[in-house]
Design a protein around this motif. Structure first.
Motif, PDB file in Angstrom:
ATOM      1  N   SER A 133       1.130  -1.264   0.324  1.00 39.72           N
ATOM      2  CA  SER A 133       0.207  -0.159   0.342  1.00 39.72           C
ATOM      3  C   SER A 133       0.878   1.244  -0.478  1.00 39.72           C
ATOM      4  O   SER A 133       0.551   2.127  -0.793  1.00 39.72           O
ATOM      5  CB  SER A 133      -1.043   0.187   1.271  1.00 39.72           C
ATOM      6  OG  SER A 133      -2.032  -0.893   1.370  1.00 39.72           O
ATOM      7  N   ILE A 134       1.670   1.144   0.483  1.00 38.31           N
ATOM      8  CA  ILE A 134       3.079   2.664   0.899  1.00 38.31           C
ATOM      9  C   ILE A 134       3.167   2.115  -0.723  1.00 38.31           C
ATOM     10  O   ILE A 134       4.142   4.274  -0.892  1.00 38.31           O
ATOM     11  CB  ILE A 134       3.759   2.341   1.884  1.00 38.31           C
ATOM     12  CG1 ILE A 134       2.950   2.092   3.781  1.00 38.31           C
ATOM     13  CG2 ILE A 134       4.865   3.504   2.628  1.00 38.31           C
ATOM     14  CD1 ILE A 134       3.775   1.766   4.775  1.00 38.31           C
ATOM     15  N   ARG A 135       4.155   1.515  -0.730  1.00 41.06           N
ATOM     16  CA  ARG A 135       4.456   2.021  -2.325  1.00 41.06           C
ATOM     17  C   ARG A 135       3.904   2.722  -3.373  1.00 41.06           C
ATOM     18  O   ARG A 135       3.879   2.995  -3.775  1.00 41.06           O
ATOM     19  CB  ARG A 135       4.891   0.755  -2.374  1.00 41.06           C
ATOM     20  CG  ARG A 135       6.181   0.338  -2.177  1.00 41.06           C
ATOM     21  CD  ARG A 135       7.397  -0.851  -2.682  1.00 41.06           C
ATOM     22  NE  ARG A 135       6.905  -1.891  -2.830  1.00 41.06           N
ATOM     23  CZ  ARG A 135       7.215  -3.000  -1.749  1.00 41.06           C
ATOM     24  NH1 ARG A 135       8.410  -2.927  -1.409  1.00 41.06           N
ATOM     25  NH2 ARG A 135       6.274  -4.644  -2.216  1.00 41.06           N
ATOM     26  N   PHE A 136       2.443   2.340  -3.333  1.00 44.71           N
ATOM     27  CA  PHE A 136       1.831   2.512  -4.039  1.00 44.71           C
ATOM     28  C   PHE A 136       1.847   3.929  -4.304  1.00 44.71           C
ATOM     29  O   PHE A 136       2.119   4.785  -4.751  1.00 44.71           O
ATOM     30  CB  PHE A 136      -0.356   2.171  -3.805  1.00 44.71           C
ATOM     31  CG  PHE A 136      -0.753   3.340  -4.343  1.00 44.71           C
ATOM     32  CD1 PHE A 136      -1.613   3.127  -5.904  1.00 44.71           C
ATOM     33  CD2 PHE A 136      -1.691   3.703  -3.844  1.00 44.71           C
ATOM     34  CE1 PHE A 136      -2.466   3.943  -6.896  1.00 44.71           C
ATOM     35  CE2 PHE A 136      -3.265   4.060  -4.667  1.00 44.71           C
ATOM     36  CZ  PHE A 136      -3.228   4.790  -5.976  1.00 44.71           C
ATOM     37  N   TYR A 137       1.259   4.837  -2.803  1.00 45.26           N
ATOM     38  CA  TYR A 137       1.198   5.754  -2.589  1.00 45.26           C
ATOM     39  C   TYR A 137       2.922   7.087  -2.499  1.00 45.26           C
ATOM     40  O   TYR A 137       2.769   8.090  -3.130  1.00 45.26           O
ATOM     41  CB  TYR A 137       1.206   6.241  -1.118  1.00 45.26           C
ATOM     42  CG  TYR A 137      -0.346   6.343  -0.426  1.00 45.26           C
ATOM     43  CD1 TYR A 137      -1.832   7.125  -1.195  1.00 45.26           C
ATOM     44  CD2 TYR A 137      -0.492   4.379   0.433  1.00 45.26           C
ATOM     45  CE1 TYR A 137      -3.116   6.385  -0.701  1.00 45.26           C
ATOM     46  CE2 TYR A 137      -2.233   4.226  -0.318  1.00 45.26           C
ATOM     47  CZ  TYR A 137      -3.154   5.337  -0.485  1.00 45.26           C
ATOM     48  OH  TYR A 137      -4.531   4.928  -0.151  1.00 45.26           O
ATOM     49  N   VAL A 138       3.798   6.028  -2.573  1.00 46.10           N
ATOM     50  CA  VAL A 138       4.857   7.336  -2.326  1.00 46.10           C
ATOM     51  C   VAL A 138       5.430   6.964  -3.969  1.00 46.10           C
ATOM     52  O   VAL A 138       5.126   8.165  -5.188  1.00 46.10           O
ATOM     53  CB  VAL A 138       6.207   6.260  -2.078  1.00 46.10           C
ATOM     54  CG1 VAL A 138       7.848   6.739  -2.380  1.00 46.10           C
ATOM     55  CG2 VAL A 138       6.495   5.900  -0.377  1.00 46.10           C
ATOM     56  N   ASP A 139       4.732   6.001  -5.372  1.00 45.82           N
ATOM     57  CA  ASP A 139       5.153   5.847  -6.836  1.00 45.82           C
ATOM     58  C   ASP A 139       4.065   6.966  -7.096  1.00 45.82           C
ATOM     59  O   ASP A 139       4.482   7.930  -8.404  1.00 45.82           O
ATOM     60  CB  ASP A 139       5.004   4.475  -7.062  1.00 45.82           C
ATOM     61  CG  ASP A 139       6.327   3.001  -6.749  1.00 45.82           C
ATOM     62  OD1 ASP A 139       6.857   3.910  -6.042  1.00 45.82           O
ATOM     63  OD2 ASP A 139       5.338   2.264  -6.778  1.00 45.82           O
ATOM     64  N   ALA A 140       2.678   7.147  -6.847  1.00 47.60           N
ATOM     65  CA  ALA A 140       1.660   7.410  -7.641  1.00 47.60           C
ATOM     66  C   ALA A 140       1.809   8.961  -7.017  1.00 47.60           C
ATOM     67  O   ALA A 140       1.854   9.922  -7.858  1.00 47.60           O
ATOM     68  CB  ALA A 140       0.286   6.942  -7.127  1.00 47.60           C
TER      69      ALA A 140
END
Lengths: 333, 296
Positions: A133-140
């Motif tokens: 989940s966290i990687r989604f927010y970082v990448d996006a």
């Protein structure tokens, strides 16, 4: 992301009023978080929060004392009426806030597009409970820090930190949500007002106390949350901290009234790679802010010097005079 | 009359494998629903029990003309839970995701968004649609004005609304079923299996309030928006979600279908649904912008 060696845990403190902001900064807060006086933040309580001028002055005061200000715009914008949230974000950026704390995907997208230099923190209301989940927010959206929901054990926090490219902040003291934050509509089921949409949980406007048969009954939106003998201390009727019954008996089915106090596990949290400690309670008094911030300043400084942490003294600021480490210890589940 | 569709949401409760299979076989053969969501949403400890019967259930549902979508866990945190979801994604079937962690598994191909992922406004709909979301089930706490604003603005994704069944209100790391039985989540003995529609939680005044389903908390009332479906369909809502319970779900689907088709009035439909013996009152407060427990 593991913190650099010798780095100190950052103390992130609540401020519901300009006076509380000054108190927090003077008591040793590294960061203060606050919100505008409207439904754009998750502590939208009467008499609380900052108008635009107060926020500007608060940022100026904090910066002069070497502290940062984070502005929470962490409710979910109302469909068909996104303007108040966009304006809050635009104003926060223009005031020179050190970061904004957001939860809504649409609002994060707006922030990343309109204010690419604005530092974004992910609110606990986004309930990002995994590295994926966290990687989604970082990448996006380029999120720099994530406030972890109160569902992970310390060992799980360490695993998450090893697998993500951003900082994490964890709750260290205060009112304890027992449900995953931002994934709870218990309050709106009972009252029509929810944390996600209105920035309130179990709002005082829907609380009624009444005496009945020698007992004090606390009710929220037409539902009895607890009954206690008339002379016993009575906790605020937060829905998930109430006493209810099933076919197997009555009791605190979700959680006893208790507050989180993670001071005794600060070494473990630091070793798990946590960057910052969040103190809950923008709605609490200046006395609370001063006592809790001072105690955490002492604890974090002791930790940095390799000295034992004193974890007494905050009993009067906990719910039900009871402290817990909550989900940080796996046995809580 | 509207052309709105009916979706049978994923079973939220822990039913024995045989009951689970028989339930879906009957849905496949008899229920007038367009889409069926299958899969465990609440607790990964339950997944092994029904795994073996899924292929035959999917076959039967597709033979019955239903679109099958695989629903995912709402709050995955463990490696094995991530792997389980990745396995679902690699099946090639359409996934209905219930957590942001699952976006990476589906982006770039069409996917659905379940009601447990926070989609409160048109900007979030638009962002997810750009990633491939083609059907979005809105959170049950949204009111009609919000639903209408989202439905009107959504160009790429169809919009679905919670229409029948106990409303999922919260999810936690803690298992309340285990807690009620003085157990912990790790040693739960699967006590949630004893309550086919959740364990009723009453106030100390014996007023029905909530229902416990493992780590999930639901409403005691059964949400029922039969009075509002025609109006909501006119605002652009494309489908309505019926959430499985132990009552006669074929009858529930038939009643909703008749109302949407203009063959049955709301009053008669409400009367039919009242005969279901759910053991709990109906509610529709969320759609009407008030306390979710209310019946307006």
């Amino acid at each position: 992301m593991p913190p650099e060696a010798g780095a100190s845990l950052e103390i992130v403190c609540p401020a519901g009023t300009p006076a509380a902001l000054r108190t927090a900064v003077e008591a040793g807060a590294d960061c203060v978080y606050c919100g505008f006086r409207d439904e754009t933040n998750a502590r939208n309580f009467p008499g609380l929060n900052f108008d635009r001028a107060e926020m500007r002055n608060g940022i100026e005061f904090a910066h002069r004392h070497g502290a940062k200000v984070l502005i929470a715009i962490n409710t979910f914008p109302r469909a068909g009426d996104l303007t108040p949230w966009h304006r809050a974000l635009d104003d926060a950026a223009a005031m020179g806030t050190d970061a904004v704390i957001l939860a809504d995907i649409g609002l994060l997208a707006y922030a990343a597009q309109r204010h690419p230099d604005l530092r974004l923190h992910l609110s606990v209301q986004a309930a990002a409970a995994s590295a994926e989940s966290i990687r989604f927010y970082v990448d996006a959206f380029g999120v720099k820090r994530v406030v972890l929901p109160r569902v992970l054990s310390v060992a799980e926090i360490a695993q998450v930190n090893a697998a993500i490219p951003c900082e994490t902040e964890v709750f260290a003291f205060g009112g304890l949500c027992v449900m995953a934050e931002g994934r709870c509509s218990l309050s709106s089921y009972a009252t029509g007002k929810s944390p996600n949409m209105h920035g309130v949980c179990s709002p005082a406007s829907h609380v009624v106390y009444r005496e009945q048969g020698g007992e004090l009954v606390s009710r929220l939106g037409g539902f009895t949350i607890n009954r206690v003998p008339r002379d016993a201390p009575v906790a605020y009727p937060t829905l998930c901290k109430g006493r209810f019954q099933t076919a197997f008996g009555a009791g605190y089915l979700f959680e006893e009234p208790a507050s989180l106090d993670a001071r005794r596990i600060l070494p473990e949290l630091r070793d798990a790679g946590v960057k910052a400690l969040k103190i809950e309670g923008r709605q609490r008094s200046r006395a609370y802010t001063k006592a809790v911030v001072s105690a955490f300043r002492a604890a974090v400084d002791a930790l940095k010097r390799g000295e034992p942490i004193q974890d007494g003294q905050l009993g009067e600021f906990t719910e039900g005079q009871r402290a817990t480490c909550g989900a940080y210890l796996k046995t809580w589940r | 009359m509207t052309d709105a569709r009916l979706t049978l949401g994923p079973l939220l409760f822990n039913w024995p494998a045989e009951r689970y299979r028989d339930f879906y076989y009957r849905i496949a053969d008899e229920a007038p629903v367009d889409r069926v969501c299958l899969g465990e949403v609440v607790c990964s400890k339950r997944t092994p029990f029904v795994q073996d019967s899924l292929p035959s259930i999917i076959d039967r549902l597709e033979s019955g003309g239903k679109e099958v979508v695989l629903s995912t866990l709402a709050l995955p945190t463990l490696d094995r839970e991530m792997k389980y979801t990745a396995g679902l994604a690699s099946s090639g079937r359409t996934l209905e995701i219930n957590d942001v962690s699952q976006i990476a598994l589906v982006r770039g191909r069409p996917f659905h968004v379940g009601p447990l992922l926070n989609v409160y406004n048109e900007a979030t709909v638009e962002y997810l649609a750009a990633l491939g979301a083609c059907a979005i089930a809105l959170p049950p706490e949204l009111s009609r004005p919000s639903i209408a604003a989202i439905a009107a603005a959504s160009r790429r994704a169809t919009i679905e609304v919670w229409a029948f069944g106990r409303v999922p209100l919260a999810i936690s790391a803690r298992c309340y079923h285990a807690r009620v039985h003085n157990l912990t989540k790790d040693s739960c003995q699967f006590v949630c299996e004893r309550d086919a529609d959740g364990l009723t939680v009453e106030t100390l005044d014996a007023q029905g309030f909530l229902a416990i389903n493992g780590v999930q908390t639901l409403s005691h009332t059964y949400c029922n928006v039969i009075d509002d479906v025609v109006d909501l369909a006119r605002t652009g809502v494309a489908s309505f979600r019926l959430s499985p319970h132990s009552c006669d779900m074929v009858a529930v689907a038939t009643t909703f279908r008749s109302v949407l088709a203009g063959k049955l009035g709301a009053d008669e439909a409400m009367h039919q649904l009242s005969e279901l013996k759910t053991g709990a009152p109906f509610s529709n407060g969320f759609v009407h912008g008030t306390a979710g427990a209310a019946c307006v």
